[in-house]
Write a protein that holds these residues in place. Structure first.
Motif, short mmCIF file in Angstrom:
data_model
loop_
_atom_site.label_atom_id
_atom_site.label_comp_id
_atom_site.label_asym_id
_atom_site.label_seq_id
_atom_site.Cartn_x
_atom_site.Cartn_y
_atom_site.Cartn_z
N PRO A 23 0.96 -1.31 0.09
CA PRO A 23 -0.07 -0.14 -0.10
C PRO A 23 0.87 1.15 0.07
O PRO A 23 0.40 2.26 -0.44
CB PRO A 23 -0.64 -0.01 1.31
CG PRO A 23 -0.55 -1.52 1.77
CD PRO A 23 0.62 -1.97 1.12
N TYR A 24 2.07 1.13 0.57
CA TYR A 24 2.89 2.36 0.53
C TYR A 24 3.66 2.58 -0.86
O TYR A 24 3.57 3.45 -1.31
CB TYR A 24 3.97 2.08 1.88
CG TYR A 24 4.73 3.24 1.71
CD1 TYR A 24 4.67 4.58 2.25
CD2 TYR A 24 6.38 3.12 1.43
CE1 TYR A 24 5.35 5.83 2.19
CE2 TYR A 24 7.26 4.03 1.41
CZ TYR A 24 6.87 5.35 1.76
OH TYR A 24 7.64 6.46 1.91
N SER A 25 4.49 1.67 -1.16
CA SER A 25 5.18 1.74 -2.44
C SER A 25 4.55 1.30 -3.73
O SER A 25 5.27 1.83 -4.87
CB SER A 25 6.56 1.04 -2.27
OG SER A 25 6.29 -0.36 -2.39
N GLY A 26 3.56 0.54 -3.52
CA GLY A 26 2.85 0.22 -4.94
C GLY A 26 3.38 -1.08 -5.40
O GLY A 26 3.18 -1.54 -6.65
N GLU A 27 4.62 -1.35 -5.09
CA GLU A 27 5.45 -2.60 -5.38
C GLU A 27 4.81 -3.99 -5.23
O GLU A 27 4.26 -4.11 -4.27
CB GLU A 27 6.89 -2.60 -4.93
CG GLU A 27 7.81 -1.34 -5.37
CD GLU A 27 9.05 -1.34 -4.60
OE1 GLU A 27 9.50 -2.37 -3.85
OE2 GLU A 27 9.85 -0.50 -4.84
N GLN A 28 4.96 -4.68 -6.15
CA GLN A 28 4.46 -6.30 -5.76
C GLN A 28 5.36 -6.94 -5.03
O GLN A 28 6.54 -6.84 -4.92
CB GLN A 28 4.33 -6.97 -7.26
CG GLN A 28 3.66 -8.54 -7.11
CD GLN A 28 3.51 -9.23 -8.25
OE1 GLN A 28 3.36 -8.50 -9.47
NE2 GLN A 28 3.51 -10.48 -8.03
N ILE A 29 4.44 -7.55 -3.77
CA ILE A 29 5.37 -7.90 -2.75
C ILE A 29 5.17 -9.69 -2.76
O ILE A 29 5.91 -10.35 -2.03
CB ILE A 29 4.88 -7.57 -1.42
CG1 ILE A 29 3.40 -7.41 -1.26
CG2 ILE A 29 5.43 -5.92 -1.21
CD1 ILE A 29 3.17 -6.73 0.33
N ALA A 277 -2.45 5.48 10.85
CA ALA A 277 -3.46 6.21 10.05
C ALA A 277 -4.82 6.34 10.21
O ALA A 277 -5.73 6.45 9.30
CB ALA A 277 -3.22 5.97 8.59
N GLY A 278 -5.33 6.13 11.51
CA GLY A 278 -6.55 6.01 11.81
C GLY A 278 -7.35 5.07 11.64
O GLY A 278 -8.46 4.93 11.57
N GLN A 279 -6.77 3.92 11.18
CA GLN A 279 -7.29 2.78 10.48
C GLN A 279 -7.53 1.68 11.77
O GLN A 279 -7.04 0.62 11.56
CB GLN A 279 -6.55 2.07 9.63
CG GLN A 279 -6.34 3.16 8.09
CD GLN A 279 -5.68 2.58 7.00
OE1 GLN A 279 -5.88 2.37 6.05
NE2 GLN A 279 -4.42 2.54 7.65
N VAL A 280 -8.01 2.08 12.80
CA VAL A 280 -8.16 1.37 14.09
C VAL A 280 -9.57 1.22 14.39
O VAL A 280 -10.33 2.19 14.21
CB VAL A 280 -7.29 1.78 15.16
CG1 VAL A 280 -7.47 1.08 16.50
CG2 VAL A 280 -5.85 1.88 14.97
N CYS A 281 -10.14 0.34 14.74
CA CYS A 281 -11.54 0.09 15.15
C CYS A 281 -12.21 1.09 15.99
O CYS A 281 -13.27 1.63 15.94
CB CYS A 281 -11.83 -1.18 15.36
SG CYS A 281 -11.42 -2.87 14.41
N LEU A 320 3.30 7.78 11.00
CA LEU A 320 2.19 7.52 10.28
C LEU A 320 2.55 7.35 8.62
O LEU A 320 3.38 8.02 8.24
CB LEU A 320 1.35 8.92 10.30
CG LEU A 320 -0.05 8.58 9.87
CD1 LEU A 320 -0.67 9.85 10.58
CD2 LEU A 320 -0.18 9.46 8.46
N SER A 321 1.85 6.17 8.12
CA SER A 321 2.27 5.93 6.84
C SER A 321 1.15 5.93 5.73
O SER A 321 -0.18 6.55 6.34
CB SER A 321 3.17 4.79 6.76
OG SER A 321 3.45 4.36 5.40
N ALA A 322 1.14 5.22 4.86
CA ALA A 322 -0.01 5.15 3.83
C ALA A 322 -1.21 4.61 4.44
O ALA A 322 -1.21 3.63 5.11
CB ALA A 322 0.36 4.39 2.71
N VAL A 323 -2.42 4.93 4.05
CA VAL A 323 -3.77 4.35 4.19
C VAL A 323 -3.68 3.18 3.30
O VAL A 323 -2.71 2.98 2.28
CB VAL A 323 -5.01 5.05 4.04
CG1 VAL A 323 -5.07 6.25 5.06
CG2 VAL A 323 -5.24 5.86 2.71
N ILE A 324 -4.73 2.23 3.37
CA ILE A 324 -4.58 0.76 2.54
C ILE A 324 -4.66 0.77 1.21
O ILE A 324 -4.30 -0.06 0.57
CB ILE A 324 -5.66 -0.26 3.37
CG1 ILE A 324 -5.02 -1.78 3.20
CG2 ILE A 324 -7.13 0.34 3.19
CD1 ILE A 324 -3.72 -2.15 3.98
N SER A 325 -5.44 1.82 0.64
CA SER A 325 -5.65 1.81 -0.74
C SER A 325 -5.99 3.43 -1.21
O SER A 325 -6.09 4.28 -0.43
CB SER A 325 -7.01 1.12 -1.10
OG SER A 325 -8.30 1.83 -0.82
#
Length: 472
Positions: A23-29, A277-281, A320-325
């Motif tokens: 989600p951060y770099s866009g590279e295939q993992i 990034a606020g992505q917590v329930c 803080l890093s990228a959101v999921i999409s």
């Protein structure tokens, strides 16, 4: 790396594989197997076959497997954290905390495996009950379907797998499409820990296709799901008489009373709003501050927010890093724009670099704005002014959600009154609503779900109570 399905203790090829991207770099993992209907059937059949063995397994053996699993995760803790950071874009320091919590959750599950017990019933308390002895026992349900989200890919899996195994059930696990790697690593570690083949099966792929099969198959006796209210409600409608535990949406709120020390809570509140990034329930999304403290609170909150380090999740300094999409990044900024058009003031943030949304603070947000009444799941928080705690309680309760809420106050009567009046599953006094430890009962009301997690409480959800009565 190419990742297969894990069914009946074997790594199984699928007909279809799809790429997994960072989600951060866009590279295939990785390349991830996409399970078809036949694969899901095989997984359910394997769990059904393993059911008698798990049900007969003594509690101390189940506990020993879970203890060994905890030890194996401890040995691979850094590898696990790196994997979470890679697949979920969770900052490494936060990912390490999640791994520690995962170890704790499986330890709690090992302990609870040895504590599953019933009670004696005084039958002669009722006329006609004389000369009888009765007691209750708890027995495993059988096959449990676990459907988990991306945001805590190890620990929220642990909150389903740990209690299910502790209770003597078997499991078919469907991890989130973005975060299957940590779930597949779990399968490897449980195999090493001595779990019998078929007791855990991991099927990756389409959530709707796999989920529908699991929810409607009559061999599956319970469904434990964490995700959106829309999907949760659909599961409830399709599940029939299965046991269903749902951990759904939230827009958790904090009330700040007059007379409290703002300095003692600011760093905590900023963490609650922007961690992962606020992505917590239970991410802190709404803050209601007494007018006597409002200006001081906002100034200090914004200053603390601006000190956060943004960047690569694999950098140990990143907060803080990228959101999921990309879709989630666009939606967050659209909601901010909607609030601003309705009169809200932007105090910080409101920009993005790709999927990396800068932490955003909004003031004077209308209650009908999306950012107030829906779940943001993004690094966006609103701070509104209130004249009293009572007004704050009304605003908190004016929501279709009710997971957790926080109240900072130095007045004991206010604390007790708020604890009773707030329509949520958990009230945190003098703390943020984002607080959770892994053995407490955790769950919500309204559209936040039904049932409770927290290992002991999840074991109760995943067992059947049986009464045994002897006539002397």
């Amino acid at each position: 790396m190419r990742k297969k399905l894990y069914i009946d203790g074997q790594w199984v090829e699928a007909d279809d594989y799809r790429p997994l991207f960072s989600p951060y770099s866009g590279e295939q993992i990785a390349e991830i197997a996409y399970a078809g209907p036949a694969d899901v059937q095989r997984a359910i059949e394997a769990a059904e076959r393993a059911k008698p063995r798990m049900a007969r397994m003594p509690a101390h053996e189940r506990a020993a497997i879970l203890e060994r699993l905890s030890a194996l995760i401890r040995e691979k803790a850094e590898e696990c954290a790196q994997l979470i950071a890679l697949e979920a874009a969770k900052p490494l320091k936060t990912a390490r905390q999640e791994v520690e919590r995962t170890i704790t959750t499986y330890k709690f599950a090992a302990e609870e495996a040895k504590r599953i017990h019933g009670e004696t019933i005084p039958m002669d308390a009722a006329p006609g009950g004389e000369d009888r002895i009765a007691y209750t026992i708890r027995q495993p349900l059988g096959v449990v379907a676990a459907i988990t989200p991306f945001n805590f890919p190890m620990n929220l899996v642990a909150h389903k797998v740990g209690p299910a195994l502790a209770a003597g059930n078997t499991i078919v696990l469907k991890p989130a499409g973005q975060t299957p790697l940590s779930a597949l690593l779990l399968a490897e570690l449980l195999e090493q820990a001595g779990l019998p083949a078929g007791a855990l099966n991991v099927v990756t792929g389409s959530g709707s296709a796999i989920g529908d099969m699991l929810v409607t198959d009559e061999r599956v006796k319970a469904v434990s799901f964490t995700g959106s209210p829309e999907v949760g409600i659909a599961i409830r409608n399709k599940a029939g008489l299965k046991k269903v535990t749902l951990e759904l949406g939230s827009n958790s709120a904090l009330i700040v009373d007059q007379g409290v020390n703002v300095d003692e809570m600011i760093a905590r509140a900023v963490t609650g709003a922007f961690s992962y990034a606020g992505q917590v329930c239970i991410s802190l999304q709404r803050i209601y501050v007494h007018e006597a403290l409002f200006d001081e609170f906002v100034w200090k909150f914004v200053k603390q927010t601006e000190s956060l380090q943004l960047g690569d999740p694999l950098d140990p300094q990143t907060d803080l890093s990228a959101v999921i999409s990309p879709h989630d990044a666009q939606r967050a900024l659209a909601w901010v724009a909607e609030a601003e058009q309705a009169g809200a003031v932007i105090a910080a943030g409101n920009r993005s670099d790709g999927n990396l949304v800068h932490p955003t603070v909004l003031l004077a947000v209308r209650p009908d704005s999306s950012i107030s009444c829906s779940e943001a799941f993004a690094p966006v928080v609103m701070i509104n002014k209130i004249a009293s705690v009572e007004e704050g309680i009304q605003l908190v309760n004016d929501s279709r959600y009710g997971l957790q809420a926080g109240v900072y106050t130095s007045d004991l009567r206010t604390a007790f009154a708020a604890a009773e009046a707030l329509e949520v599953g958990g009230v945190m006094i003098n703390d943020i609503p984002t607080f959770r430890v892994d053995h407490m009962p955790y769950g919500g009301v309204k559209e936040s779900g039904t049932g409770r997690e927290g290992v002991k409480y999840a074991v109760e959800e995943m067992t059947e109570l049986k009464l045994v009565c002897f006539k002397k």
